[in-house]
Enzyme design. Structure first.
Site, PDB file in Angstrom:
ATOM      1  N   SER A  56       0.851  -1.186   0.000  1.00 40.08           N
ATOM      2  CA  SER A  56       0.000   0.000   0.000  1.00 40.08           C
ATOM      3  C   SER A  56       0.886   1.234   0.000  1.00 40.08           C
ATOM      4  O   SER A  56       2.077   1.155   0.328  1.00 40.08           O
ATOM      5  CB  SER A  56      -0.887  -0.009   1.256  1.00 40.08           C
ATOM      6  OG  SER A  56      -1.473   1.246   1.491  1.00 40.08           O
TER       7      SER A  56
ATOM      8  N   TYR B  49      -1.432  -0.699  10.481  1.00 34.13           N
ATOM      9  CA  TYR B  49      -1.456  -1.047   9.059  1.00 34.13           C
ATOM     10  C   TYR B  49      -0.188  -0.561   8.378  1.00 34.13           C
ATOM     11  O   TYR B  49       0.480  -1.313   7.667  1.00 34.13           O
ATOM     12  CB  TYR B  49      -2.686  -0.421   8.408  1.00 34.13           C
ATOM     13  CG  TYR B  49      -2.864  -0.771   6.947  1.00 34.13           C
ATOM     14  CD1 TYR B  49      -3.221  -2.063   6.572  1.00 34.13           C
ATOM     15  CD2 TYR B  49      -2.691   0.180   5.952  1.00 34.13           C
ATOM     16  CE1 TYR B  49      -3.390  -2.394   5.233  1.00 34.13           C
ATOM     17  CE2 TYR B  49      -2.857  -0.140   4.619  1.00 34.13           C
ATOM     18  CZ  TYR B  49      -3.211  -1.425   4.262  1.00 34.13           C
ATOM     19  OH  TYR B  49      -3.375  -1.747   2.937  1.00 34.13           O
TER      20      TYR B  49
END
Length: 274
Positions: A144, A157
């Site tokens: 990501s 995350y």
């Protein structure tokens, strides 16, 4: 299908294959001729995907796998070898997200993010690596933009994606002379259930996406981009213009991008910054 777009005869393991990007990659890889080993915790859903693929003339098996369990990851590799005798691609896609300020989050949430997003990839890669080296194959990690710079409200995350990218980059360098292809794929915001199942401060799923998903990337587009990257042996794929600009800006104007990211995430409905 040309050799530049074909995966004919290749054996691909895909984790997190029951939905979203993993499911889309299963159909994309199969359409290019790959034989699939699909992994996820929900065996019922996996079996339905496999049945659909078989009905359409493709080859696939389902292996129930919790990537946080090392023995499950070893079994996944063993089952792939038992069925097909080799492994060409390992797509480490299984992942979860979160949405909470670090000051509020239960530490079990951070640990869970690391177990799924980081250690899940480490376990699978550890057992698949000898066979990927034998086939001069590919390890692909779905990361990501949060793996290139911290994303506020997503501390666990971002930490897990930073760790994943560091692991994969090191793996690439260690195997420069061994023919192993290592790729980091960084989609933009993608219309999947990852935001619905994202963990809140206490570890419960938030249950609803905080974003309008109509204009997000589709899982199918992400899957096509990943397939192209594998076949072209790309190193890193940042899939959106905004992502590319933010990664560049982080290097050149870090204070400015920090403020932009803060404001961007604060505009979400029910943002923890408000």
């Amino acid at each position: 299908m040309s050799t530049q777009t074909s995966m004919k005869g290749k054996i691909a393991i895909i984790t997190g294959a029951s939905s979203g990007i993993g499911k889309a990659c299963a159909y994309e890889f199969a359409s290019r001729g790959a034989k699939l080993v699909l992994a996820a915790r929900n065996l019922e859903v996996l079996n339905s995907i496999v049945q659909d693929l078989l009905l359409n003339g493709h080859e696939a098996i389902a292996v129930r796998t919790d990537v946080t369990v090392e023995d499950d990851c070893k079994n996944l590799v063993d089952e792939a070898l038992k069925r097909y005798g080799k492994i060409d691609y390992l797509l480490c896609n299984a992942g979860i997200s979160m949405r909470a300020l670090f000051k509020d989050v239960d530490l079990k949430v951070i640990r869970q993010l690391m177990e799924v997003n980081f250690f899940g990839a480490v376990y699978c890669t550890k057992y698949a690596l000898p066979h990927l080296l034998a086939s001069r194959g590919s390890v692909i990690g779905v990361s990501s933009i949060a793996g290139f710079h911290g994303l506020p409200g997503r501390s666990g995350y971002s930490a897990s994606k930073f760790a994943l990218q560091g692991f994969l980059e090191t793996l690439r360098i260690e195997n420069l002379k061994n023919g192993l292809h290592v790729m980091v794929a960084a989609p933009g915001f993608t219309a999947t259930n990852v935001r619905v199942s994202a963990l809140t401060a206490d570890g419960s799923p938030q249950g609803v996406s905080p974003r309008d998903e109509k204009h997000m990337m589709t899982p199918q587009k992400v899957a096509r981009t990943i397939a192209h990257g594998i076949l072209r042996k790309r190193r890193n794929i940042i899939m959106t213009t905004e992502g590319k600009l933010s990664v560049l800006a982080q290097r050149v104007f870090p204070k400015i991008i920090d403020r932009i990211l803060y404001m961007f995430m604060a505009r979400e409905p029910n943002s923890p910054f408000k």
